[in-house]
Design an enzyme around this catalytic site. Structure first.
Site, short mmCIF file in Angstrom:
data_model
loop_
_atom_site.label_atom_id
_atom_site.label_comp_id
_atom_site.label_asym_id
_atom_site.label_seq_id
_atom_site.Cartn_x
_atom_site.Cartn_y
_atom_site.Cartn_z
N TRP A 334 0.84 -1.21 0.00
CA TRP A 334 0.00 0.00 0.00
C TRP A 334 0.86 1.25 0.00
O TRP A 334 0.38 2.34 -0.29
CB TRP A 334 -0.96 0.00 1.19
N ASP A 335 2.16 1.08 0.33
CA ASP A 335 3.10 2.21 0.29
C ASP A 335 2.95 2.97 -1.02
O ASP A 335 3.06 4.20 -1.06
CB ASP A 335 4.55 1.71 0.38
N GLU A 474 0.70 -2.44 12.59
CA GLU A 474 0.94 -3.89 12.53
C GLU A 474 1.35 -4.52 13.86
O GLU A 474 1.65 -5.71 13.90
CB GLU A 474 1.99 -4.18 11.46
N LYS A 588 2.79 0.79 16.24
CA LYS A 588 3.95 0.82 15.35
C LYS A 588 3.86 2.02 14.41
O LYS A 588 4.85 2.60 13.99
CB LYS A 588 3.97 -0.47 14.53
N GLN A 589 2.63 2.38 14.06
CA GLN A 589 2.43 3.45 13.07
C GLN A 589 1.00 3.96 13.17
O GLN A 589 0.14 3.27 13.72
CB GLN A 589 2.72 2.94 11.66
C1 BGC Z 1 4.81 -1.40 7.62
C2 BGC Z 1 3.79 -1.45 6.51
C3 BGC Z 1 4.49 -1.23 5.18
C4 BGC Z 1 5.64 -2.19 5.00
C5 BGC Z 1 6.42 -1.93 3.74
C6 BGC Z 1 5.90 -2.42 7.34
O1 BGC Z 1 6.88 -2.37 8.31
O2 BGC Z 1 4.21 -1.69 8.85
O3 BGC Z 1 2.81 -0.46 6.71
O4 BGC Z 1 3.58 -1.36 4.15
O5 BGC Z 1 6.50 -2.11 6.09
O6 BGC Z 1 7.02 -0.68 3.80
#
Ligand code: BGC
Length: 734
Positions: A334-335, A474, A588-589
């Site tokens: 999704w980035d 996550e 985490k985010q």
């Molecule tokens: C993040 C995800 C991201 C992925 C790739 C993961 O560590 O939690 O949101 O899509 O890294 O960058």
């Protein structure tokens, strides 16, 4: 002409400890391929890599990865029989400069050999933006203390690997004349052919002798000549690359292209390349006046996105680590749609369209993903590669030998609506109705059909729920009713109806075709309407607070301050003290905060504030996900806190250039780069596209003087200038 320092990334000393980090930083590319900043002469432990879009090969655990293509960099110098290298003799002066305006990487070294020969070496390379199949290296050498016998070896190397895993099988090589060589290879499992041709020429030196070294897998042109003290020789190595993805006969194509490149010569190729960059920057540059560090870091992020962006290929997309490293194996997350795409949507819609077409072409893979789980419609992979079939590893090898189960590929579903959202944004900003009619609508409706089958009806509560998912954050898996996921589903279904209405009005035949082909029966659409109305959204109208998922507020409330100072992510520290991060409220985010940014107009300030106050302090900004800081910056701007936003912005700026997270060696943080643009333009400048046009609502940090950026609104180029006023806010002056 002197170039502003803000267009240059400069390294003034060679630090072997930072070898891999700097290889990432000095990546160059042209949207067809990316090449890490490894040295032409090699260095022990180096990870040279050239990643070409679409050149996938099978990999254990990770299903597939972008194969490290043969290396086009090898260029070895010997001076009176002594081989030049930074790991031998003495480095007297050193500088490496990435010139972002010109798209060139240059290195100047003054070197003393172990036997005391001193030389100046100057090397420049570029991957042509004017012709993506052409690469070039210019090599200059000047003996400083007496005449010297020089040998230059310019070769190709088929023996590459991805962190130890080989993907390239050498097939054949040859040379028609010692200055020309070619090499043919292919990927081991996917049989993609790669053909390289190369040419070496030393200018204006008499008596140069050329030889061809026919070492299998390492064909090399060698030039011998003698230089007097102070005399400079300039050599050029031109390389052309084609794969069987481009043409049926890649070798013939590479050789024909090389002929034309040799005719043009290094200087003209370079000129055309620089002109292409000038054109590119005219369309998408952003300038921050009053803050050189921020200005340069933002430009660097844009440069890294531009060199990874496919210009002539709509069957590939930009991976999480761009084309700059092996991290995440080149897979697409999704980035791309949520973080990276807006930069292209606003500035280079042709590229955004290619990236979205990749999703269109991978719909069959998405159908397979849905079918495999017993669902309908299109279920986009959490990690996507060539076909769109899920490529998230199920297991991750830990250094202690154990395998950890990865759940994101099974249950991190929000990417499905994220892609629909990106299509919608692209449509609104560009006004590209043809795209919506021919491709976008199908993506939106086909993925809506997935939700129609995935969402669960809770009869007792008469509402719809989505259990057992992972939201953007996550550190919490197997959660129920993640508010981001559910709210995006509601938005997505609403969008599906809007698009259907639009088709009925503007492209009724297409509308009818899609209704038929995707089986959009009355019954099915009625269910979508019902889900849209009754999906569970954890929102407290009293406080404005959203609960990230069912039961989140009951989890253990850990104070990050108790763990400071720290050099590790909070999930690691928690686990070390026997606590499962799943059982805590630490993030985490951003998750709810992401939602507030994406569906910005759906929320008021009170809601924004309440959720910011709750979630921002519970997020590991420093070592959690690199996706977080830029979106915190965007929301902080919207809340009128540009200084807070600025801290997050500069934190994101350090992810690659400063390696502030310690993992830049694995590749560029593509999402963070895209987020930097969004923070600058959608955050600090506050650009908003509305049905009637666009406007800005600036919140510039106090020390920024002006923020200037280019974008296109519905096809029209706009040059925007936002001036700061003394109060730290801003106003639009043009
Ligand atoms: C993040 C995800 C991201 C992925 C790739 C993961 O560590 O939690 O949101 O899509 O890294 O960058």
């Amino acid at each position: 002409m002197t170039i502003s320092e803000n267009w240059l990334i400069r390294e003034t000393a060679f630090d072997p400890e930072r070898l891999h980090h700097k290889e990432t930083v000095f990546t160059i590319g042209n949207g067809y391929l990316g090449t890490r900043g490894a040295f032409e002469e090699g260095y022990p432990g180096a990870t040279p890599a050239t990643l070409i879009h679409g050149v996938w090969d099978d990999a254990p655990l990770f299903f597939t990865e972008l194969a490290n293509a043969p290396d086009w960099l090898p260029f070895v110098l010997t001076v009176d029989g002594e081989r030049f290298g930074l790991d031998r003799g003495e480095v007297l002066c050193y500088e490496r400069v990435l010139d972002m305006r010109a798209g060139t990487l240059r290195r100047e070294v003054r070197w003393r050999s172990p036997a005391g020969r001193e030389v100046d070496v100057s090397i420049e390379r570029f991957a042509s933006l004017a012709d993506e199949h052409v690469l070039a290296i210019r090599y200059r050498v000047t003996p400083l203390n007496g005449p010297a016998k020089i040998e230059l070896r310019a070769g190709l190397d088929a023996y590459t690997d991805n962190w130890g895993l080989r993907h390239i099988e050498w097939l054949a090589q040859g040379s028609s004349d010692p200055q020309y060589l070619w090499m043919h290879s292919r990927t081991l499992k996917t049989n993609i052919e790669l053909a390289y041709a190369a040419h070496l020429a030393v200018d204006d030196i008499s008596g140069v002798e050329y030889h061809f070294w026919d070492a299998d897998g390492r064909p090399t042109s060698v030039a011998h000549f003698t230089l007097s003290q102070g005399q400079t020789a300039t050599a050029a190595k031109l390389i052309t690359i084609y794969t069987s993805r481009d043409t049926d006969d890649p070798l013939a194509a590479a050789q024909a292209k090389l002929e034309r490149a040799v005719e043009a010569g290094y200087a003209r190729l370079r000129e055309a390349h620089i002109a292409a960059w000038a054109d590119e920057w005219a369309q998408c540059n952003v300038t921050i006046e009053g803050d050189d560090a921020a200005d340069r870091a933002l430009r660097y992020s844009l440069f890294q996105l531009l060199i990874a962006a496919p210009r002539h290929d709509d069957r590939v997309s930009i991976g999480a680590k761009t084309l700059s490293g092996f991290g995440y194996r080149g897979h697409v997350f999704w980035d791309t749609e949520v973080f990276i795409l807006p930069f292209f949507t606003y500035t280079r819609p042709e590229i955004a369209r290619n990236l979205l077409l990749y999703r269109y072409h991978t719909l069959p893979g998405a159908h397979q993903n849905a079918g495999a789980e017993g669902y309908e419609g299109a279920y986009y992979a959490w990690e996507s590669a060539e076909t769109g079939v899920e490529t998230t590893p199920k297991w991750w090898p830990h250094p202690d030998g154990s395998l950890v189960r990865i759940w994101t590929g099974d249950i991190e579903l929000h990417i499905i609506s994220d892609i629909a959202y990106a299509v919608d944004q692209y449509w609104r900003v560009t006004g590209d109705d043809d795209f919506m009619r021919d491709y976008g609508a199908e993506i939106i409706l086909d993925t809506a059909a997935f939700w129609g089958s995935r969402v669960e009806y809770n009869a007792e509560a008469d509402r719809y729920e989505v259990t057992d998912v992972i939201g953007p954050d996550e550190w919490h898996d197997h959660v129920d009713n993640n508010v981001y996921t559910n709210r995006m589903i509601r938005y997505h279904l609403g969008l599906a109806f809007e698009v259907l209405d639009w088709l009925d009005e503007h492209a009724p035949e297409k509308g009818a075709e899609l209704r038929r082909r995707l089986d959009l029966s009355h019954e099915r659409l009625a269910r979508w309407r019902d889900i849209e109305a009754k999906i569970k959204i954890n929102y407290d109208p009293e406080t404005g607070l959203m609960e990230q998922f069912d039961g989140y507020f009951d989890l253990r409330d850990v104070d990050i301050a108790d763990y400071e100072p720290r050099t590790q992510a909070m999930d690691t520290l928690l686990r070390e003290s026997g606590i499962d991060p799943n059982d805590t409220q630490l993030l985490k985010q951003p998750d709810v905060i992401m939602l507030l940014c994406l569906l910005a107009d759906a929320y008021d300030d009170r809601t924004r504030r309440a959720n910011w106050d709750y979630y921002a302090p519970r997020t590991d900004h420093r070592y959690g996900s690199s996706l977080g800081p830029t979106f915190h910056a965007i929301l902080a701007c919207r809340l009128g806190m540009p200084e807070v936003a600025y801290e997050h912005f500069m934190h994101a700026a350090g992810a690659d250039l400063e390696d502030s997270r310690g993992n830049a060696a694995e590749g560029i943080h593509g999402a963070s780069c895209g987020g930097m643009w969004q923070a600058a333009v959608l955050g600090f400048a506050g650009l908003r596209v509305t049905p009637d046009g666009y406007r800005v609502e600036p919140h510039l940090p106090r020390h920024w003087k002006r923020l200037c950026f280019a974008f296109r609104h519905r096809g029209q180029p706009v040059e925007a200038v936002v001036e700061n006023n003394k109060l730290g806010g801003g106003e639009k002056s043009a």
